[in-house]
Design a protein around this motif. Structure first.
Motif, PDB file in Angstrom:
ATOM      1  N   TRP A 211       6.127   3.954  32.616  1.00 22.53           N
ATOM      2  CA  TRP A 211       5.676   4.480  31.327  1.00 22.53           C
ATOM      3  C   TRP A 211       4.623   5.562  31.512  1.00 22.53           C
ATOM      4  CZ3 TRP A 211       4.717  -1.139  29.198  1.00 22.53           C
ATOM      5  CH2 TRP A 211       5.949  -1.823  29.180  1.00 22.53           C
ATOM      6  N   TYR A 212       3.726   5.347  32.480  1.00 21.09           N
ATOM      7  CA  TYR A 212       2.686   6.350  32.716  1.00 21.09           C
ATOM      8  C   TYR A 212       3.253   7.562  33.459  1.00 21.09           C
ATOM      9  CZ  TYR A 212      -2.181   7.797  32.940  1.00 21.09           C
ATOM     10  OH  TYR A 212      -3.361   8.469  32.755  1.00 21.09           O
ATOM     11  N   PHE A 213       4.284   7.335  34.265  1.00 18.78           N
ATOM     12  CA  PHE A 213       4.997   8.429  34.939  1.00 18.78           C
ATOM     13  C   PHE A 213       5.491   9.432  33.894  1.00 18.78           C
ATOM     14  CE2 PHE A 213       8.887  10.371  36.576  1.00 18.78           C
ATOM     15  CZ  PHE A 213       8.551  10.736  37.864  1.00 18.78           C
ATOM     16  N   ILE A 214       5.948   8.902  32.753  1.00 21.25           N
ATOM     17  CA  ILE A 214       6.487   9.756  31.692  1.00 21.25           C
ATOM     18  C   ILE A 214       5.380  10.340  30.822  1.00 21.25           C
ATOM     19  CG2 ILE A 214       7.947   9.803  29.628  1.00 21.25           C
ATOM     20  CD1 ILE A 214       9.626   7.565  31.027  1.00 21.25           C
ATOM     21  N   PHE A 219       2.100  15.238  30.284  1.00 21.60           N
ATOM     22  CA  PHE A 219       0.821  15.917  30.054  1.00 21.60           C
ATOM     23  C   PHE A 219       0.531  16.910  31.194  1.00 21.60           C
ATOM     24  CE2 PHE A 219      -3.693  16.004  31.188  1.00 21.60           C
ATOM     25  CZ  PHE A 219      -4.262  16.506  30.032  1.00 21.60           C
ATOM     26  N   VAL A 220       0.625  16.432  32.425  1.00 21.75           N
ATOM     27  CA  VAL A 220       0.321  17.286  33.584  1.00 21.75           C
ATOM     28  C   VAL A 220       1.357  18.398  33.738  1.00 21.75           C
ATOM     29  CG1 VAL A 220       0.093  17.338  36.103  1.00 21.75           C
ATOM     30  CG2 VAL A 220      -0.890  15.450  34.811  1.00 21.75           C
ATOM     31  N   ALA A 221       2.636  18.023  33.632  1.00 23.40           N
ATOM     32  CA  ALA A 221       3.709  18.989  33.871  1.00 23.40           C
ATOM     33  C   ALA A 221       3.660  20.148  32.868  1.00 23.40           C
ATOM     34  CB  ALA A 221       5.063  18.289  33.797  1.00 23.40           C
ATOM     35  N   PHE A 222       3.465  19.833  31.593  1.00 25.63           N
ATOM     36  CA  PHE A 222       3.410  20.899  30.592  1.00 25.63           C
ATOM     37  C   PHE A 222       2.176  21.769  30.800  1.00 25.63           C
ATOM     38  CE2 PHE A 222       6.781  18.593  28.730  1.00 25.63           C
ATOM     39  CZ  PHE A 222       7.391  19.394  27.773  1.00 25.63           C
ATOM     40  N   GLY A 223       1.062  21.150  31.188  1.00 26.24           N
ATOM     41  CA  GLY A 223      -0.140  21.910  31.476  1.00 26.24           C
ATOM     42  C   GLY A 223       0.052  22.878  32.631  1.00 26.24           C
ATOM     43  N   LEU A 224       0.872  22.476  33.613  1.00 25.53           N
ATOM     44  CA  LEU A 224       1.112  23.310  34.788  1.00 25.53           C
ATOM     45  C   LEU A 224       2.106  24.436  34.518  1.00 25.53           C
ATOM     46  CD1 LEU A 224       1.393  20.648  37.661  1.00 25.53           C
ATOM     47  CD2 LEU A 224      -0.518  22.189  37.218  1.00 25.53           C
ATOM     48  N   VAL A 304       1.391  15.035  21.131  1.00 22.39           N
ATOM     49  CA  VAL A 304       0.860  13.914  20.343  1.00 22.39           C
ATOM     50  C   VAL A 304       1.303  12.579  20.935  1.00 22.39           C
ATOM     51  CG1 VAL A 304       1.006  12.746  18.104  1.00 22.39           C
ATOM     52  CG2 VAL A 304       0.688  15.231  18.196  1.00 22.39           C
ATOM     53  N   SER A 305       2.592  12.470  21.230  1.00 22.84           N
ATOM     54  CA  SER A 305       3.160  11.200  21.707  1.00 22.84           C
ATOM     55  C   SER A 305       2.646  10.828  23.095  1.00 22.84           C
ATOM     56  CB  SER A 305       4.689  11.294  21.737  1.00 22.84           C
ATOM     57  OG  SER A 305       5.184  11.743  20.496  1.00 22.84           O
ATOM     58  N   ALA A 306       2.570  11.808  23.990  1.00 22.23           N
ATOM     59  CA  ALA A 306       2.095  11.536  25.355  1.00 22.23           C
ATOM     60  C   ALA A 306       0.620  11.166  25.352  1.00 22.23           C
ATOM     61  CB  ALA A 306       2.337  12.756  26.242  1.00 22.23           C
ATOM     62  N   GLY A 307      -0.171  11.844  24.523  1.00 22.25           N
ATOM     63  CA  GLY A 307      -1.604  11.544  24.462  1.00 22.25           C
ATOM     64  C   GLY A 307      -1.864  10.123  24.006  1.00 22.25           C
ATOM     65  N   ILE A 308      -1.233   9.725  22.917  1.00 26.98           N
ATOM     66  CA  ILE A 308      -1.404   8.357  22.414  1.00 26.98           C
ATOM     67  C   ILE A 308      -0.805   7.356  23.394  1.00 26.98           C
ATOM     68  CG2 ILE A 308      -0.702   6.751  20.577  1.00 26.98           C
ATOM     69  CD1 ILE A 308      -1.067   9.070  18.605  1.00 26.98           C
ATOM     70  N   GLY A 309       0.333   7.713  23.988  1.00 28.52           N
ATOM     71  CA  GLY A 309       0.973   6.840  24.980  1.00 28.52           C
ATOM     72  C   GLY A 309       0.090   6.594  26.190  1.00 28.52           C
ATOM     73  N   ASN A 310      -0.626   7.635  26.652  1.00 28.10           N
ATOM     74  CA  ASN A 310      -1.550   7.469  27.784  1.00 28.10           C
ATOM     75  C   ASN A 310      -2.608   6.415  27.480  1.00 28.10           C
ATOM     76  OD1 ASN A 310      -0.352   9.402  29.455  1.00 28.10           O
ATOM     77  ND2 ASN A 310      -1.584  11.064  28.618  1.00 28.10           N
ATOM     78  N   GLY A 311      -3.177   6.505  26.278  1.00 26.43           N
ATOM     79  CA  GLY A 311      -4.204   5.540  25.878  1.00 26.43           C
ATOM     80  C   GLY A 311      -3.668   4.129  25.793  1.00 26.43           C
ATOM     81  N   LEU A 312      -2.437   3.981  25.326  1.00 24.38           N
ATOM     82  CA  LEU A 312      -1.827   2.658  25.184  1.00 24.38           C
ATOM     83  C   LEU A 312      -1.540   2.017  26.535  1.00 24.38           C
ATOM     84  CD1 LEU A 312       0.565   3.471  22.218  1.00 24.38           C
ATOM     85  CD2 LEU A 312      -1.228   1.724  22.178  1.00 24.38           C
ATOM     86  N   VAL A 313      -1.052   2.817  27.491  1.00 20.59           N
ATOM     87  CA  VAL A 313      -0.754   2.262  28.819  1.00 20.59           C
ATOM     88  C   VAL A 313      -2.020   1.713  29.458  1.00 20.59           C
ATOM     89  CG1 VAL A 313       0.039   2.776  31.163  1.00 20.59           C
ATOM     90  CG2 VAL A 313       1.289   3.697  29.211  1.00 20.59           C
ATOM     91  N   PHE A 314      -3.139   2.461  29.327  1.00 20.87           N
ATOM     92  CA  PHE A 314      -4.367   1.986  29.967  1.00 20.87           C
ATOM     93  C   PHE A 314      -5.147   0.998  29.107  1.00 20.87           C
ATOM     94  CE2 PHE A 314      -3.545   4.902  33.342  1.00 20.87           C
ATOM     95  CZ  PHE A 314      -4.052   4.204  34.424  1.00 20.87           C
TER      96      PHE A 314
END
Length: 385
Positions: A211-214, A219-224, A304-314
């Motif tokens: 889940w965090y891989f995605i 987040f990282v891939a789009f930033g790069l 939006v989805s990845a940001g909230i998802g990151n918080g949920l995983v951790f």
């Protein structure tokens, strides 16, 4: 436990992470300027941008472990001092080899993510872990700071001098951590192999990693890849491309604590399912987009989805793992980092083979569906327990 200390350590470690991420992602926003001085073949751009992610991912496991062992103060301080060398080397680079070597060791800036997610929960009760880790994750804004500020500064003083400004940032935060870092932080002295054996057969470790891989990978891939992609594909101005990338990063980062708070208040796993459906939708939009407007809608949906998802995983990690949280944080966050390594390479490969990047975004949607199925599987197991 030591809540007052935690209230001070949380902002200190969050801003320290921001400094690390500023360094970690410095190459992406400056690449349009670097290629004016150094002849970088198109096929190597994605590799150079992805190189920092390797060390930034792999080192997250030992850094999470050593944070438990010696405390966040020592790990942050040592990391900032070490980073001075590759950052200076990058400012002197005159070839693609120099960029690759510097980029690889700059990866340490991304690895320090494991410090706070291991340290910060020690200062807060379990019901506040989602919020605390979510706030700490806002240190990811360092990526947005580089995306916003590095291009216009490079336009004035050149990319080499822009890189050298980052040396001042590292010295400042090394000093802050040396003076204000918590010398009394509780330590967990369980050998790494023993911790690993305790979690290696737990299916949740692998699900959380996927889940965090995605989520963090996106987040990282789009930033790069966005700065170079927007300039090359949509012929957008370099500074404008940096601003658009910074907006993507800022939204994902600022929403991370919202994800943590949602996980504190509701069933984190169920909420995560909803936002993975949103990731799938965003990826499908990108796979169909031919126009900048549709592309922007898809990017913002994923942001939006990845940001909230990151918080949920951790929120889920410290909830399901206790004394082994250092190693688990390291493994999960390593997989998140690697999730940012592969997509730029896949996008470049798919585009060169088919003349379009649409299939690459379709692959993201497929990964999202697989993750959704694993969440449903975990829900069934949890209900039986």
């Amino acid at each position: 436990m030591k809540t007052n200390t935690g209230k001070f350590q949380l902002p200190l470690q969050t801003f320290s992470l921001m400094a690390g991420f500023m360094v970690w992602t410095i190459l992406a926003p400056l690449m349009p300027y670097i290629t004016q001085d150094i002849a970088v073949p198109e096929s190597q751009k994605a590799i150079i941008l992805a190189i920092p992610v390797i060390l930034g991912s792999i080192l997250r496991i030992p850094i999470g472990y050593y944070t438990n062992l010696v405390g966040s103060r020592i790990v942050f301080l040592t990391s900032f001092i070490i980073l001075l060398f590759p950052v200076f080397y990058l400012s002197q680079a005159q070839s693609t080899t120099g960029l690759i070597v510097a980029g690889f060791f700059i990866g340490l800036g991304g690895a320090i993510f494991s410090v706070g997610v291991t340290s910060i929960p020690k200062y807060y009760p379990k019901e506040k872990h989602g919020f605390a880790n979510g706030v700490y994750g806002m240190g990811n804004l360092g990526t947005a700071v580089s995306a916003f500020l590095a291009p216009p500064i490079a336009g004035f003083i050149g990319w080499q001098h822009t890189v050298q400004l980052y040396l001042l940032v590292l010295v400042l935060f090394a000093a802050l951590m040396f003076i204000f870092g918590d010398k009394q932080e509780p330590k967990v002295k369980i050998p790494m192999m023993q911790q690993t054996k305790l979690v290696i057969n737990n299916y949740k470790l692998y699900y959380f990693s996927l889940w965090y891989f995605i989520t963090f990978g996106a987040f990282v891939a789009f930033g790069l890849f966005l700065p170079n992609f927007l300039v090359g594909h949509f012929e957008i101005d370099k500074v404008d491309a940096g601003i658009r990338t910074g907006i993507f990063i800022a939204i994902a980062t600022l929403l991370r604590p919202i994800g943590g708070m949602l996980g504190d208040k509701f069933n984190a796993l169920n909420v995560l399912k909803l936002f993975f459906i949103s990731i799938i939708a965003g990826a499908l939009i990108l796979s169909l987009s031919q126009h900048i407007l549709l592309f922007t809608i898809g990017c913002l949906t994923i942001s939006v989805s990845a940001g909230i998802g990151n918080g949920l995983v951790f929120k889920l990690v410290p909830t399901h793992f206790n004394k082994e949280v250092g190693v688990v944080n390291g493994i999960v966050s390593m997989m998140g980092g690697l999730g940012g390594f592969f997509p730029p390479l896949v996008i470049t490969l798919v585009t060169s083979m088919f003349g379009s990047n649409h299939l690459a975004f379709l692959l993201l949607a497929i990964f999202g569906v697989i993750a959704l199925l694993t969440m449903m599987h975990m829900s069934k197991i949890e209900k039986r327990a």
